[in-house]
Design a protein around this motif. Structure first.
Motif, PDB file in Angstrom:
ATOM      1  N   ASN A  86       0.828  -1.199   0.000  1.00  0.00           N
ATOM      2  CA  ASN A  86       0.000   0.000   0.000  1.00  0.00           C
ATOM      3  C   ASN A  86       0.866   1.254   0.000  1.00  0.00           C
ATOM      4  O   ASN A  86       0.599   2.208  -0.739  1.00  0.00           O
TER       5      ASN A  86
ATOM      6  N   ILE B 212      -0.739   3.958  -2.545  1.00  0.00           N
ATOM      7  CA  ILE B 212      -0.861   5.398  -2.295  1.00  0.00           C
ATOM      8  C   ILE B 212      -0.267   6.222  -3.432  1.00  0.00           C
ATOM      9  O   ILE B 212      -0.895   7.194  -3.885  1.00  0.00           O
TER      10      ILE B 212
ATOM     11  N   LYS C 165      -9.704  11.236   1.819  1.00  0.00           N
ATOM     12  CA  LYS C 165      -9.356   9.897   2.318  1.00  0.00           C
ATOM     13  C   LYS C 165      -7.936   9.527   1.913  1.00  0.00           C
ATOM     14  O   LYS C 165      -7.183   8.939   2.706  1.00  0.00           O
ATOM     15  N   TRP C 166      -7.576   9.868   0.668  1.00  0.00           N
ATOM     16  CA  TRP C 166      -6.202   9.597   0.239  1.00  0.00           C
ATOM     17  C   TRP C 166      -5.228  10.385   1.110  1.00  0.00           C
ATOM     18  O   TRP C 166      -4.176   9.859   1.513  1.00  0.00           O
TER      19      TRP C 166
ATOM     20  N   ALA D 136      -4.697   8.762   4.344  1.00  0.00           N
ATOM     21  CA  ALA D 136      -3.826   7.602   4.148  1.00  0.00           C
ATOM     22  C   ALA D 136      -2.369   8.021   4.028  1.00  0.00           C
ATOM     23  O   ALA D 136      -1.470   7.404   4.616  1.00  0.00           O
TER      24      ALA D 136
ATOM     25  N   TRP E  91      -0.900   8.831   7.471  1.00  0.00           N
ATOM     26  CA  TRP E  91      -0.555   7.648   8.264  1.00  0.00           C
ATOM     27  C   TRP E  91       0.663   6.950   7.660  1.00  0.00           C
ATOM     28  O   TRP E  91       1.518   6.440   8.397  1.00  0.00           O
TER      29      TRP E  91
ATOM     30  N   ASN F 118     -10.286   4.489   0.640  1.00  0.00           N
ATOM     31  CA  ASN F 118     -10.674   3.916   1.926  1.00  0.00           C
ATOM     32  C   ASN F 118      -9.767   2.738   2.267  1.00  0.00           C
ATOM     33  O   ASN F 118      -9.367   2.549   3.422  1.00  0.00           O
TER      34      ASN F 118
ATOM     35  N   HIS G 190      -6.710   2.514   1.102  1.00  0.00           N
ATOM     36  CA  HIS G 190      -5.418   3.147   1.385  1.00  0.00           C
ATOM     37  C   HIS G 190      -5.305   3.552   2.847  1.00  0.00           C
ATOM     38  O   HIS G 190      -4.304   3.275   3.516  1.00  0.00           O
ATOM     39  N   ARG G 191      -6.339   4.239   3.362  1.00  0.00           N
ATOM     40  CA  ARG G 191      -6.219   4.762   4.728  1.00  0.00           C
ATOM     41  C   ARG G 191      -6.325   3.649   5.762  1.00  0.00           C
ATOM     42  O   ARG G 191      -5.695   3.719   6.824  1.00  0.00           O
ATOM     43  N   THR G 192      -7.098   2.613   5.467  1.00  0.00           N
ATOM     44  CA  THR G 192      -7.213   1.502   6.413  1.00  0.00           C
ATOM     45  C   THR G 192      -5.894   0.759   6.541  1.00  0.00           C
ATOM     46  O   THR G 192      -5.413   0.492   7.655  1.00  0.00           O
TER      47      THR G 192
ATOM     48  N   ALA H  68      -2.892   1.829   5.697  1.00  0.00           N
ATOM     49  CA  ALA H  68      -1.833   2.708   6.197  1.00  0.00           C
ATOM     50  C   ALA H  68      -1.902   2.887   7.706  1.00  0.00           C
ATOM     51  O   ALA H  68      -0.877   3.145   8.358  1.00  0.00           O
ATOM     52  N   SER H  69      -3.088   2.755   8.275  1.00  0.00           N
ATOM     53  CA  SER H  69      -3.257   2.949   9.728  1.00  0.00           C
ATOM     54  C   SER H  69      -3.252   1.634  10.501  1.00  0.00           C
ATOM     55  O   SER H  69      -3.436   1.640  11.727  1.00  0.00           O
TER      56      SER H  69
END
Length: 626
Positions: free
Chosen positions: A42, A47, A86-87, A90, A93, A392, A394-396, A398-399
């Motif tokens: 990711n 990203i 959202k990006w 991501a 994070w 979505n 990406h951010r999930t 990344a976190s």
């Protein structure tokens, strides 16, 4: 406000009604295993590809247009800003771990143009600026303005927590103040047809200490179900009844789950009994009657909605990637309310199946829907006209480091097993380092090395792990499935915790009320659900394949060269040799020809990895012969 060194995703450290406290993404390093691989893919591919897509889809150019920095016109749907936000969340994070100059330059450029686009009163939404300015807040049902604000705010909080910079946080606060003037106690009732801002406002309160934001989140939850309606009064928008009177998960699945997550955030701050009672009732409905075996949620294409209880079709499963993520987010918040392992169990099921399936193995293509059966022709796309799912994911991912552990006053909770290293302090000030070594989910062998000190470890024993073994320095302790094994002791240098989870191949049967799966079965190994693809059949059509009668002869095999390295399941299935294509659709029972089976060699692969070798047919559930 938090220091950039911690960078929690959902900060419950000061939440009065949170049993568990957050761990920051920087306090955890993923070091090995499947989650580490997906996390790194990711960061390295997903990203960066998203940044390119945001330009090509005109998401970022829209901000340049409305800020006057470039000529042109705003393009795209009303909610397009949220894809960028959202990006951006991501990317922040990711930057907490990557510290990459190129990534930081992208973040800085985007933050700068968002700030430039914001108007003096705090408003920023590229679709409703310029010639559409008069349309602002005239269509709360469908315009997504407050929804976009929510994603802006979550990006701003991530940006502040990771970088320590306040530029984007100030943008979000100015917008929040505008919303408070319009929809706070001195304004009119208002909420967004698509919930999201409720979570963001509570988190903004946590970040700033400004209680107005918590009040506004509460007002937006209270706005639903009023008479006359604030929205359109529909089930689709969750406006059919006051939130505290809702007893069944209905309507648009992502909207519903985001609303439930926001209400859980509100409970964590207020402790209102009616909220948690409603949330428990809704949780039981979702996860005992309406969830797919993959953790997917939302059965219907029509309205992207929850279906009736036990309405879980396979070929026509909608199971939007965003819905699996929303369920993950809601369960995380419920887990902070009460450390009940069932919340983490469902998070894990969604993560390894319905969420990871949303991104291709190379990190550059995405599923919007995640069916449990395909006749072929369905594959991931680089982006979508409605591109909510890719960023979505990406951010999930990344976190992810921020979800592996939680804390209470003297306990470290280990929710998910991955090669990782935790370096934190308990709320009582005790420094703790935990190192986990494992190849989970392919292997059930987990080594936990705690640092010296007096504190408690709480290790989740998954609900499927019926023969789990837990040993501390060789001494066996109780490990009950579906619970946390609590180990309180004075840890010494060299102490070793070994958890062995049985990675047996399980034949799953569905509740008979799920009519489509009543005569079928599926395979699961650990938390990973498996599927059969046409490409892995030695012969015959997937439509004619039955589950083998004796699954004890199936074998798990690690295959480093297959699908990025997976454990596949190999063995024989049963092929119906009757030429069904020449048979009539319906015949009297006296003329019916039952299946004539012979064994064929097949290979099952993890569901999350399907459609990475072409858009072929696939099935999770296979008919059984008995």
């Amino acid at each position: 406000m938090q220091s950039p060194s911690s960078s929690t995703v959902v900060c419950t450290r000061s939440s009065a009604y949170a049993r568990l406290k957050s761990v920051g993404v920087r306090e955890v390093q993923l070091t090995s295993g499947l989650l580490h691989e997906r996390f790194r893919t990711n960061l390295a591919a997903g990203i960066p590809a998203g940044w390119t897509q945001l330009w090509e889809s005109h998401t970022i150019p829209n901000f340049y247009v409305v800020s006057g920095r470039r000529p042109g016109e705003v393009k795209g749907p009303r909610y397009i800003d949220s894809d960028g936000y959202k990006w951006l969340e991501a990317a922040c994070w990711a930057y907490a771990h990557a510290q990459d100059d190129t990534l930081k330059a992208w973040i800085d450029e985007f933050v700068d143009v968002i700030e430039a686009a914001q108007e003096e009163d705090g408003y920023v939404n590229t679709h409703f600026m310029g010639e559409r300015q008069s349309l602002r807040f005239t269509d709360l049902d469908h315009a997504h303005e407050i929804y976009c604000f929510g994603h802006l705010t979550q990006a701003a909080i991530a940006h502040h927590r990771v970088t320590g910079e306040s530029k984007l946080l100030n943008v979000a606060r100015r917008f929040a103040e505008l919303l408070y003037r319009l929809f706070g106690p001195e304004g009119r009732w208002g909420a967004c047809g698509h919930p999201e801002a409720e979570m963001a406002l509570v988190e903004l309160y946590r970040e700033t200490g400004e209680r107005r934001y918590l009040e506004l989140a509460s007002r937006m939850i209270d706005a639903r179900g009023r008479k006359p309606p604030v929205l359109d009064g529909s089930i689709y928008l969750l406006d059919h009844a006051p939130f505290r009177e809702q007893r069944e998960a209905v309507g648009h699945a992502v909207r519903a789950l985001y609303l439930y997550a926001g209400a859980t955030d509100l409970y964590l701050e207020t402790g209102e009994a009616a909220l948690i009672e409603t949330l428990h009732t809704l949780w039981e409905d979702v996860f005992t009657r309406k969830a797919y075996v993959t953790g997917g949620l939302g059965a219907r294409y029509e309205g992207e909605a929850f279906g009736l209880a036990y309405e879980l079709p396979n070929l026509r499963a909608y199971a939007e990637t965003c819905a699996a993520i929303a369920g993950f987010m809601w369960n995380w918040r419920m887990l902070q309310v009460e450390p009940d392992a069932r919340y983490a169990d469902w998070m894990e099921i969604a993560l390894y199946n319905g969420i990871l399936s949303g991104m291709s193995l190379d990190g550059r293509r995405y599923f919007y829907m995640n069916p449990l059966e395909s006749r072929g022709g369905y594959e991931r796309s680089p982006w979508f006209g409605c591109a909510c799912c890719p960023p979505n994911v990406h951010r999930t991912l990344a976190s992810l480091p921020g979800y592996l552990y939680s804390l209470d006053e003297q306990t470290v909770y280990v929710h998910f097993y991955a090669g990782s290293h935790l370096d934190t302090r308990l709320p009582n000030g005790q420094p703790v380092q935990i190192r986990v070594q494992t190849d989970y989910p392919w292997s059930g062998d987990i080594e936990v090395q705690p640092s010296p000190g007096s504190y408690t470890l709480a290790l989740r024993i998954p609900g499927w792990a019926w023969e789990a073994e837990l040993r501390i320095n060789g001494e066996r302790l109780e490990a009950t499935p579906g619970s946390y094994a609590i180990v309180q002791r004075e840890w010494q240098e060299g102490d070793s915790v070994h958890l062995s989870l049985p990675m047996t191949i399980e034949l799953l049967r569905a509740n008979p009320r799920i009519e489509e799966d009543r005569a079928s079965a599926a395979l699961r190994r650990g938390p990973v659900v498996y599927c059969l693809e046409q490409v892995d059949l030695a012969e015959g059509s997937l439509l004619d394949i039955y589950m083998p009668e004796d699954t004890s002869r199936l074998r798990a095999k690690h295959m480093p060269a297959l699908l990025g390295g997976v454990v596949a399941i190999e063995g024989n299935a049963l092929l119906d040799t009757v030429p069904r294509e020449s048979q009539p659709l319906y015949v009297p029972v006296s003329r019916y020809i039952p299946p004539r089976h012979r064994e064929v060699r097949v290979r099952w692969v993890p569901y999350y990895a399907w459609a990475n070798r072409g858009a072929g047919a696939m099935k999770v559930w296979l008919p059984i012969t008995r």
